[in-house]
Design a protein around this motif. Structure first.
Motif, short mmCIF file in Angstrom:
data_model
loop_
_atom_site.label_atom_id
_atom_site.label_comp_id
_atom_site.label_asym_id
_atom_site.label_seq_id
_atom_site.Cartn_x
_atom_site.Cartn_y
_atom_site.Cartn_z
N LEU A 246 4.02 10.47 -10.75
CA LEU A 246 4.54 9.27 -11.41
C LEU A 246 3.84 9.02 -12.74
CD1 LEU A 246 4.90 6.88 -8.34
CD2 LEU A 246 6.73 8.03 -9.59
N LYS B 37 0.81 -1.21 0.00
CA LYS B 37 0.00 0.00 0.00
C LYS B 37 0.84 1.26 0.00
CE LYS B 37 -3.90 -2.29 0.32
NZ LYS B 37 -4.90 -2.27 -0.78
N LYS B 38 2.15 1.12 0.24
CA LYS B 38 3.02 2.28 0.25
C LYS B 38 3.33 2.72 -1.18
CE LYS B 38 5.22 1.19 4.67
NZ LYS B 38 6.50 0.93 5.37
N VAL B 39 3.58 4.00 -1.35
CA VAL B 39 3.90 4.56 -2.65
C VAL B 39 5.40 4.82 -2.69
CG1 VAL B 39 3.44 6.41 -4.30
CG2 VAL B 39 1.63 5.62 -2.78
N ASP B 40 6.08 4.13 -3.59
CA ASP B 40 7.53 4.26 -3.72
C ASP B 40 8.24 3.92 -2.41
OD1 ASP B 40 9.84 4.67 -5.10
OD2 ASP B 40 9.81 6.86 -4.96
N LEU C 230 1.91 12.18 -5.41
CA LEU C 230 2.98 11.35 -5.94
C LEU C 230 2.49 10.45 -7.06
CD1 LEU C 230 5.94 10.70 -5.67
CD2 LEU C 230 5.41 9.00 -3.95
N LYS C 231 1.27 9.93 -6.94
CA LYS C 231 0.71 9.12 -8.03
C LYS C 231 0.54 9.94 -9.29
CE LYS C 231 -1.78 5.56 -5.41
NZ LYS C 231 -3.12 5.00 -5.07
N THR D 118 0.01 10.99 -1.19
CA THR D 118 -0.12 9.81 -2.04
C THR D 118 -0.71 10.18 -3.39
OG1 THR D 118 -0.41 8.40 -0.09
CG2 THR D 118 -1.17 7.53 -2.19
N GLN D 119 -1.78 10.98 -3.38
CA GLN D 119 -2.39 11.40 -4.64
C GLN D 119 -1.43 12.25 -5.47
OE1 GLN D 119 -5.40 10.27 -5.64
NE2 GLN D 119 -5.39 9.07 -3.76
#
Length: 331
Positions: A143, A124-127, A139-140, A136-137
């Motif tokens: 990416l 569930k972690k981002v990077d 960074l998504k 999170t939003q």
């Protein structure tokens, strides 16, 4: 075909056609055909992205927040994420549900605020980072933009490489023709051939080493922009809070001044009333003292006059007694 087969596809929530996740709209998960020409906007309160469904309705508030505004009124800032979406209590619904499900909030590794929730699942972690919902939003999105940019850059490099190789082969063929035709032209064309060999390599090295559109550069710039935007929002929120506190302080000062003035006026009135009563009591005391003095003087005079009269009346007492003795004989 291998990349397409390995990429997972997701269904559109309206037409159920399958597309890559990046092509679907956030929130409602609509494809490009179902989205049409309506823009995707962020909700003013919960910051969730949603798509407007009609040109007449250009509201920037999602349907869920509209219903909450009608039911509970305008929200306040959440004590965790600072998003103005706390309709009930001092926490937004997203943070309240996460706290109930995953426990108390922890510090986000991106914005350094206590607004993330540890799901205890590395997938569930981002990077590889434990981030809050906003980070999170962000960074998504960064990416996804980087992936699209890299794909376009790769296509552009592939086309430029083909064009460069084509031009290089053409130049080589021209040089070979000139070498067969004349030896002198061969001597003159040799430095030109070296120059033509070096220039493409120099351009390639320059574009590879100092390319401002590299993935790391784009990701860093995107993260900085998102961080700056979030900090500007927080600064605006803090400014609004300071303005509200200044207004409250001004109102309290005005109330304090009014109450102080009323107390002073009341004390002055009481002092005047006390002085008036004190003066009346003093005048009464003076009048009573005068009456006492007058009465004491009259009492002294009466005492002196009463002491002389009994001495004068004592002398004729025997005559009265003698006359008193004769009276029975007459009878």
């Amino acid at each position: 075909m291998s990349t397409t087969a390995s990429t997972p596809l997701f269904a559109c929530s309206r037409c159920f056609s399958r597309h890559p996740f990046e092509e679907l709209s956030p929130g409602e998960q609509l494809c490009k055909e179902c989205r049409g020409s309506f823009p995707v906007v962020k909700c003013t309160y919960c910051r969730t992205e949603f798509q407007q469904t009609s040109k007449s309705n250009t509201s920037s508030i999602c349907k869920k927040c509209e219903a909450n505004v009608k039911a509970y009124g305008k929200p306040t800032a959440c004590e965790y994420c600072n998003i103005i979406a706390a309709f009930i209590g001092n926490k937004c619904q997203r943070c309240a549900n996460s706290e109930r499900k995953y426990g108390p909030a922890v510090t986000c590794e991106q914005c350094k605020q206590r607004c993330a929730f540890d799901r205890r699942d590395d997938s569930k972690k981002v990077d590889g980072k434990l981030l809050c919902w906003l980070c999170t939003q962000s960074l998504k999105r960064a990416l996804a933009r980087t992936k699209q940019h890299l794909s376009s850059v790769d296509k552009h490099k592939h086309r430029s490489h083909k064009s460069k190789s084509h031009h290089k082969e053409k130049r080589k063929s021209d040089m070979m023709k000139s070498m067969n035709s004349n030896d002198s032209s061969h001597n003159d064309s040799q430095p030109l051939e070296k120059k033509s060999k070096l220039n493409p390599m120099q351009g390639f090295l320059f574009s590879g080493e100092l390319d401002p559109n590299s993935s790391d550069h784009v990701v860093a710039m995107t993260q900085l922009k998102e961080t700056i935007a979030s900090l500007q929002k927080k600064v605006q929120q803090k400014d609004n809070e300071l303005l509200a506190k200044d207004r409250l302080i001004t109102e309290l000062k005005a109330q304090n001044l009014t109450s102080t003035t009323e107390l002073r006026n009341e004390m002055k009135n009481k002092e005047r009333l006390h002085e008036t009563k004190y003066g009346l009591m003093n005048s009464k005391i003076q009048n009573l003292l005068k009456e006492v003095a007058t009465l004491s003087k009259s009492a002294r005079k009466n005492n002196k006059g009463g002491g002389a009269k009994p001495a004068a009346a004592a002398a004729p007492a025997p005559a009265e007694s003698g006359s008193g003795t004769d009276s029975p004989s007459t009878n």
